[in-house]
Design an enzyme around this catalytic site. Structure first.
Site, mmCIF file in Angstrom:
data_model
loop_
_atom_site.group_PDB
_atom_site.id
_atom_site.type_symbol
_atom_site.label_atom_id
_atom_site.label_comp_id
_atom_site.label_asym_id
_atom_site.label_seq_id
_atom_site.Cartn_x
_atom_site.Cartn_y
_atom_site.Cartn_z
ATOM 1 N N GLY A 133 28.314 14.341 48.260
ATOM 2 C CA GLY A 133 27.998 13.126 47.499
ATOM 3 C C GLY A 133 29.065 12.072 47.702
ATOM 4 O O GLY A 133 29.363 11.274 46.810
ATOM 5 N N GLY A 172 29.012 8.160 46.948
ATOM 6 C CA GLY A 172 28.825 7.718 45.563
ATOM 7 C C GLY A 172 30.074 7.071 45.002
ATOM 8 O O GLY A 172 31.067 6.840 45.698
ATOM 9 N N ASP A 220 26.930 13.201 52.819
ATOM 10 C CA ASP A 220 25.949 12.642 51.881
ATOM 11 C C ASP A 220 24.599 12.719 52.585
ATOM 12 O O ASP A 220 24.529 13.198 53.730
ATOM 13 C CB ASP A 220 26.323 11.190 51.498
ATOM 14 C CG ASP A 220 25.910 10.880 50.058
ATOM 15 O OD1 ASP A 220 24.718 11.092 49.744
ATOM 16 O OD2 ASP A 220 26.749 10.458 49.248
ATOM 17 N N ARG A 226 22.680 10.065 53.352
ATOM 18 C CA ARG A 226 22.333 8.825 54.052
ATOM 19 C C ARG A 226 22.429 8.962 55.577
ATOM 20 O O ARG A 226 23.308 9.656 56.080
ATOM 21 C CB ARG A 226 23.264 7.712 53.567
ATOM 22 C CG ARG A 226 22.613 6.341 53.646
ATOM 23 C CD ARG A 226 23.537 5.250 53.149
ATOM 24 N NE ARG A 226 23.916 5.383 51.751
ATOM 25 C CZ ARG A 226 24.954 4.713 51.206
ATOM 26 N NH1 ARG A 226 25.692 3.911 51.936
ATOM 27 N NH2 ARG A 226 25.235 4.856 49.932
ATOM 28 N N TYR A 242 21.237 16.724 31.917
ATOM 29 C CA TYR A 242 22.531 16.593 32.594
ATOM 30 C C TYR A 242 23.602 17.395 31.846
ATOM 31 O O TYR A 242 24.339 18.184 32.438
ATOM 32 C CB TYR A 242 22.879 15.103 32.619
ATOM 33 C CG TYR A 242 24.230 14.740 33.179
ATOM 34 C CD1 TYR A 242 24.527 14.915 34.520
ATOM 35 C CD2 TYR A 242 25.191 14.141 32.359
ATOM 36 C CE1 TYR A 242 25.757 14.526 35.026
ATOM 37 C CE2 TYR A 242 26.414 13.745 32.865
ATOM 38 C CZ TYR A 242 26.691 13.947 34.202
ATOM 39 O OH TYR A 242 27.908 13.556 34.712
ATOM 40 N N LYS A 267 25.733 20.631 33.034
ATOM 41 C CA LYS A 267 27.197 20.614 33.137
ATOM 42 C C LYS A 267 27.805 21.730 32.281
ATOM 43 O O LYS A 267 28.773 22.377 32.688
ATOM 44 C CB LYS A 267 27.749 19.243 32.718
ATOM 45 C CG LYS A 267 27.462 18.130 33.718
ATOM 46 C CD LYS A 267 28.183 18.341 35.044
ATOM 47 C CE LYS A 267 27.975 17.211 36.017
ATOM 48 N NZ LYS A 267 28.523 17.480 37.361
HETATM 49 C C1 AKB Z 1 26.875 9.381 32.932
HETATM 50 O O1 AKB Z 1 26.858 8.378 32.193
HETATM 51 O O2 AKB Z 1 25.903 10.124 33.116
HETATM 52 C C2 AKB Z 1 28.193 9.753 33.585
HETATM 53 C C3 AKB Z 1 28.974 10.709 32.747
HETATM 54 C C4 AKB Z 1 29.648 10.248 31.530
HETATM 55 O O3 AKB Z 1 29.060 11.845 33.085
HETATM 56 N N1 AKB Z 1 28.944 8.581 33.856
#
Ligand code: AKB
Length: 316
Positions: free
Chosen positions: A10, A13, A36, A38, A143, A147
């Site tokens: 990545g 990014g 990446d 691309r 997300y 994590k």
């Molecule tokens: C997001 O906003 O998803 C990221 C983070 C805080 O992990 N920047």
């Protein structure tokens, strides 16, 4: 200095593009392989670039063997806003790819991994102010769930297979070189672009939304400091809380007005408001400071001057 062959995933990014430059100055251009998805013809990079779709474990193994990679900075991920819109892909991308690298480290193909976690691991039941390193974690986004699961996987591989994996929980990251993409904290980057381009900004987070943030130079230094620390100092795996700054959209607007007096802001909160409301507003990073000397240098004023000065040149 000992030379290490590095792969960054990545890498085009927001973090990767700046981390690559820093690592090249430390380890030398030929020891930093960036990757990446691309097409190379669309990539302007002075160094070695490989096309890798991180979902393709065979391609990863091939590139690792080709360059004798020993350390991986695995940055490819779907951020909070994008993963919420595409939950199954977000989960698969964020989880499967981390496991690919943890397995490679378990099998001693690679020696060391950096993997970023996020303040997204916290949720509405987490103490909001000065959020401690160890506390209630009730993420409410795909997300955040990925994590948090990733943190436990890292710990499991360290405890059961001696894998050297290191991690921080990034807050929102502010930088001018490469735009952010798909995050809830991205307003704090977009606002600077719009301040210069249009003199006004419509924030997708409402007034009073305090979030933890960090200027990119401090984030990059943190990665390097953590990755070059003695493993004994770090002890049992933990993804380190990183504080730095805490501000709301109106605080940034006021700082920008010191440079662009006519700048105006208005508010049109979207689905990301609920995500922001579930996250901490400030972070306690005493453990990172004690274990490996995390020492951020940018305050909101220095950050704003740096952002505007650089974007004025970039955007003309
Ligand atoms: C997001 O906003 O998803 C990221 C983070 C805080 O992990 N920047």
């Amino acid at each position: 200095m000992e030379t290490d062959t590095i792969l960054i995933t990545g890498a085009l990014g927001q973090i990767g593009s700046e981390l690559a430059e820093k690592l090249k100055t430390i380890y030398g251009k030929n020891n930093v392989i960036i990757s990446d998805i691309r097409d190379p013809k669309d990539v302007d990079y002075d160094g070695i670039y490989e096309v890798i779709d991180v979902m393709d474990a065979e391609k990863i193994k091939e590139v690792i063997a080709k360059h004798n990679i020993k350390t991986v900075y695995h940055l490819a991920a779907l951020l909070s806003g994008t993963a919420e819109k595409n939950p199954m892909f977000g989960w698969k991308l964020n989880m499967d790819t981390l496991l690919t690298f943890l397995e490679l480290a378990k099998d001693k193909v690679i020696d060391k991994i950096f993997w970023p976690s996020s303040i997204g691991v916290f949720g509405p039941d987490t103490p909001k102010e000065n959020t401690p390193q160890n506390t209630v974690q009730t993420p409410s986004t795909v997300y955040g769930i990925s994590k948090l699961a990733g943190e436990y996987w890292c710990k499991w591989y360290q405890q059961n297979h001696g894998v050297d994996v290191r991690s921080v929980r990034f807050p929102g990251l502010i930088s001018w070189k490469t735009p952010a993409g798909g995050g809830t904290t991205d307003y704090a980057v977009d606002i600077y672009y719009k301040a210069i381009e249009d003199g006004k900004y419509t924030s997708f987070l409402k007034e009073g939304t305090y979030l933890p943030m960090l200027y990119m130079d401090d984030a990059i230094n943190a990665i390097v400091e953590l990755m070059t620390s003695d493993a004994e100092k770090l002890g049992e795996f933990k993804s380190y809380n990183l504080g730095g700054l805490s501000f709301a959209p109106e605080d940034l607007a006021k700082e920008i007005q010191k440079h662009i007096p006519d700048f105006t802001i208005d508010y049109a909160p979207d689905f990301r408001q609920a995500i922001a409301d579930s996250w901490p507003s400030s972070i306690d990073d005493t453990v990172a400071k004690a274990d490996w000397g995390f020492d951020p240098k940018f305050d909101i004023s220095k950050m704003t001057t740096t952002m505007l000065d650089n974007l004025k040149i970039k955007l003309v």
